[in-house]
Design a protein around this motif. Structure first.
Motif, PDB file in Angstrom:
ATOM      1  N   HIS A  88       0.818  -1.164  -0.011  1.00 23.56           N
ATOM      2  CA  HIS A  88      -0.114  -0.123  -0.028  1.00 23.56           C
ATOM      3  C   HIS A  88       0.935   1.361   0.082  1.00 23.56           C
ATOM      4  CE1 HIS A  88      -4.299  -1.426   0.572  1.00 23.56           C
ATOM      5  NE2 HIS A  88      -3.508  -2.694   1.113  1.00 23.56           N
ATOM      6  N   MET A  89       2.080   1.231   0.717  1.00 24.29           N
ATOM      7  CA  MET A  89       2.944   2.360   0.921  1.00 24.29           C
ATOM      8  C   MET A  89       3.438   2.706  -0.629  1.00 24.29           C
ATOM      9  SD  MET A  89       4.803   2.456   4.499  1.00 24.29           S
ATOM     10  CE  MET A  89       5.170   0.734   4.467  1.00 24.29           C
TER      11      MET A  89
ATOM     12  N   PRO B 136     -10.117  10.306  -3.619  1.00 25.55           N
ATOM     13  CA  PRO B 136     -10.810   9.301  -3.725  1.00 25.55           C
ATOM     14  C   PRO B 136     -12.440   9.877  -4.059  1.00 25.55           C
ATOM     15  CG  PRO B 136     -10.025   8.880  -1.601  1.00 25.55           C
ATOM     16  CD  PRO B 136      -9.401  10.126  -2.084  1.00 25.55           C
ATOM     17  N   SER B 137     -13.185   9.205  -4.605  1.00 26.07           N
ATOM     18  CA  SER B 137     -14.527   9.248  -4.808  1.00 26.07           C
ATOM     19  C   SER B 137     -15.298   8.735  -3.483  1.00 26.07           C
ATOM     20  CB  SER B 137     -15.235   8.775  -6.196  1.00 26.07           C
ATOM     21  OG  SER B 137     -15.198   7.433  -5.988  1.00 26.07           O
TER      22      SER B 137
ATOM     23  N   GLU C  27     -15.631   1.849  -0.264  1.00 26.96           N
ATOM     24  CA  GLU C  27     -14.829   0.497  -0.726  1.00 26.96           C
ATOM     25  C   GLU C  27     -13.634   0.440   0.186  1.00 26.96           C
ATOM     26  OE1 GLU C  27     -12.784  -1.773  -4.150  1.00 26.96           O
ATOM     27  OE2 GLU C  27     -13.808  -0.087  -4.767  1.00 26.96           O
ATOM     28  N   MET C  28     -12.766   1.384   0.266  1.00 20.72           N
ATOM     29  CA  MET C  28     -11.657   1.377   1.253  1.00 20.72           C
ATOM     30  C   MET C  28     -11.746   1.155   2.722  1.00 20.72           C
ATOM     31  SD  MET C  28      -9.096   4.091  -0.454  1.00 20.72           S
ATOM     32  CE  MET C  28      -9.820   5.532   0.194  1.00 20.72           C
ATOM     33  N   ALA C  29     -12.983   1.807   3.139  1.00 17.18           N
ATOM     34  CA  ALA C  29     -13.361   1.667   4.417  1.00 17.18           C
ATOM     35  C   ALA C  29     -13.967   0.340   4.852  1.00 17.18           C
ATOM     36  CB  ALA C  29     -14.516   2.463   4.872  1.00 17.18           C
ATOM     37  N   ASN C  30     -14.813  -0.426   3.790  1.00 20.68           N
ATOM     38  CA  ASN C  30     -15.206  -1.762   4.076  1.00 20.68           C
ATOM     39  C   ASN C  30     -13.971  -2.608   4.150  1.00 20.68           C
ATOM     40  OD1 ASN C  30     -18.033  -1.846   4.435  1.00 20.68           O
ATOM     41  ND2 ASN C  30     -18.351  -1.152   2.103  1.00 20.68           N
ATOM     42  N   LYS C  31     -13.192  -2.483   3.154  1.00 20.62           N
ATOM     43  CA  LYS C  31     -11.880  -3.575   3.066  1.00 20.62           C
ATOM     44  C   LYS C  31     -11.126  -3.354   4.361  1.00 20.62           C
ATOM     45  CE  LYS C  31     -10.596  -3.617  -1.677  1.00 20.62           C
ATOM     46  NZ  LYS C  31      -9.575  -3.350  -2.767  1.00 20.62           N
ATOM     47  N   MET C  32     -11.032  -2.031   4.977  1.00 20.13           N
ATOM     48  CA  MET C  32     -10.237  -2.051   6.101  1.00 20.13           C
ATOM     49  C   MET C  32     -10.941  -2.665   7.465  1.00 20.13           C
ATOM     50  SD  MET C  32      -9.012   1.597   8.065  1.00 20.13           S
ATOM     51  CE  MET C  32     -10.546   1.939   8.577  1.00 20.13           C
ATOM     52  N   LEU C  33     -12.296  -2.783   7.588  1.00 18.53           N
ATOM     53  CA  LEU C  33     -12.753  -3.119   8.616  1.00 18.53           C
ATOM     54  C   LEU C  33     -13.150  -4.642   8.268  1.00 18.53           C
ATOM     55  CD1 LEU C  33     -15.807  -0.335   8.787  1.00 18.53           C
ATOM     56  CD2 LEU C  33     -14.039  -0.699  10.450  1.00 18.53           C
ATOM     57  N   ASP C  34     -12.972  -5.034   7.392  1.00 18.83           N
ATOM     58  CA  ASP C  34     -13.219  -6.614   6.970  1.00 18.83           C
ATOM     59  C   ASP C  34     -11.809  -7.095   7.433  1.00 18.83           C
ATOM     60  OD1 ASP C  34     -15.522  -6.536   6.010  1.00 18.83           O
ATOM     61  OD2 ASP C  34     -15.082  -6.722   3.906  1.00 18.83           O
ATOM     62  N   HIS C  35     -10.677  -6.609   7.166  1.00 21.34           N
ATOM     63  CA  HIS C  35      -9.429  -6.856   7.437  1.00 21.34           C
ATOM     64  C   HIS C  35      -9.422  -6.967   9.018  1.00 21.34           C
ATOM     65  CE1 HIS C  35      -5.217  -7.216   7.480  1.00 21.34           C
ATOM     66  NE2 HIS C  35      -5.016  -6.610   8.407  1.00 21.34           N
ATOM     67  N   LYS C  36      -9.828  -5.755   9.973  1.00 26.51           N
ATOM     68  CA  LYS C  36      -9.847  -5.809  11.297  1.00 26.51           C
ATOM     69  C   LYS C  36     -10.581  -6.854  11.795  1.00 26.51           C
ATOM     70  CE  LYS C  36      -8.993  -0.625  12.201  1.00 26.51           C
ATOM     71  NZ  LYS C  36      -9.477   0.311  12.834  1.00 26.51           N
ATOM     72  N   ILE C  37     -11.863  -7.053  11.272  1.00 27.42           N
ATOM     73  CA  ILE C  37     -12.634  -8.263  11.776  1.00 27.42           C
ATOM     74  C   ILE C  37     -11.993  -9.742  11.752  1.00 27.42           C
ATOM     75  CG2 ILE C  37     -14.618  -9.620  11.352  1.00 27.42           C
ATOM     76  CD1 ILE C  37     -16.193  -6.963  10.481  1.00 27.42           C
ATOM     77  N   ALA C  38     -11.330  -9.812  10.631  1.00 31.84           N
ATOM     78  CA  ALA C  38     -10.409 -10.959  10.247  1.00 31.84           C
ATOM     79  C   ALA C  38      -9.480 -11.074  11.070  1.00 31.84           C
ATOM     80  CB  ALA C  38     -10.071 -11.219   8.950  1.00 31.84           C
ATOM     81  N   MET C  39      -8.750  -9.741  11.575  1.00 29.84           N
ATOM     82  CA  MET C  39      -7.859 -10.198  12.530  1.00 29.84           C
ATOM     83  C   MET C  39      -7.978 -10.222  13.966  1.00 29.84           C
ATOM     84  SD  MET C  39      -4.397  -9.317  12.033  1.00 29.84           S
ATOM     85  CE  MET C  39      -3.820  -8.612  13.645  1.00 29.84           C
TER      86      MET C  39
END
Length: 148
Positions: free
Chosen positions: A72-73, A88-89, A95-107
């Motif tokens: 990402h960096m 970003p639109s 979409e980015m927020a959903n990906k981040m939250l899905d990642h946090k839930i998985a973690m």
């Protein structure tokens, strides 16, 4: 004369401190994902008193996260260099927020499987503290931009 000298000295000190703060972030970018994962795993071992199998499992998770962060960096840096750094639109932000939250839930789920109840509670507390600290830094950063 003394006042002018003191003001000049204060300005120089502020410049040096600012340069060092920018340098700290650059040093973290220079680390390889394996090094980042090792450091983070050792910090977690000290905080949570992990056994060897827990350390191995958490290292794998940290390595995966470090590789993702590094990618990402690099992507953001490439966009900045090619002057494609547009905001970003609304859909992209969602979409980015959903990906981040899905990642946090998985973690959280992975950590819950690896850690015992006491360790998990301690980890959650540390995460909340870290989140609050980052939020405070973001507030300071935005307050500084508004003042300009």
């Amino acid at each position: 004369m003394k006042k002018i000298l003191m003001i000049a000295l204060a300005i120089c000190a502020i410049q040096i401190t600012s340069a060092q703060a920018n340098n700290r972030g650059q040093k973290a970018m220079d680390l390889a994902p394996e090094e980042m994962a090792t450091l983070q795993t050792k910090k977690m071992t000290l905080l949570l008193d992990l056994n060897q199998s827990q350390q191995d499992d958490i290292y794998k998770i940290n390595l995966e996260n470090a590789k993702l962060r590094k990618a990402h960096m690099a992507e953001r840096k490439a966009k900045r260099e090619h002057a494609e750094a547009t905001k970003p639109s609304k859909e992209q932000r969602l979409e980015m927020a959903n990906k981040m939250l899905d990642h946090k839930i998985a973690m959280k789920a992975k950590m819950k499987n690896i850690l015992n109840d006491e360790q998990y509670a301690k980890w959650e507390k540390a995460q909340a503290k870290r989140h609050a600290k980052m939020k405070g830094k973001a507030k300071k950063k935005h307050a500084g931009k508004r003042d300009k």
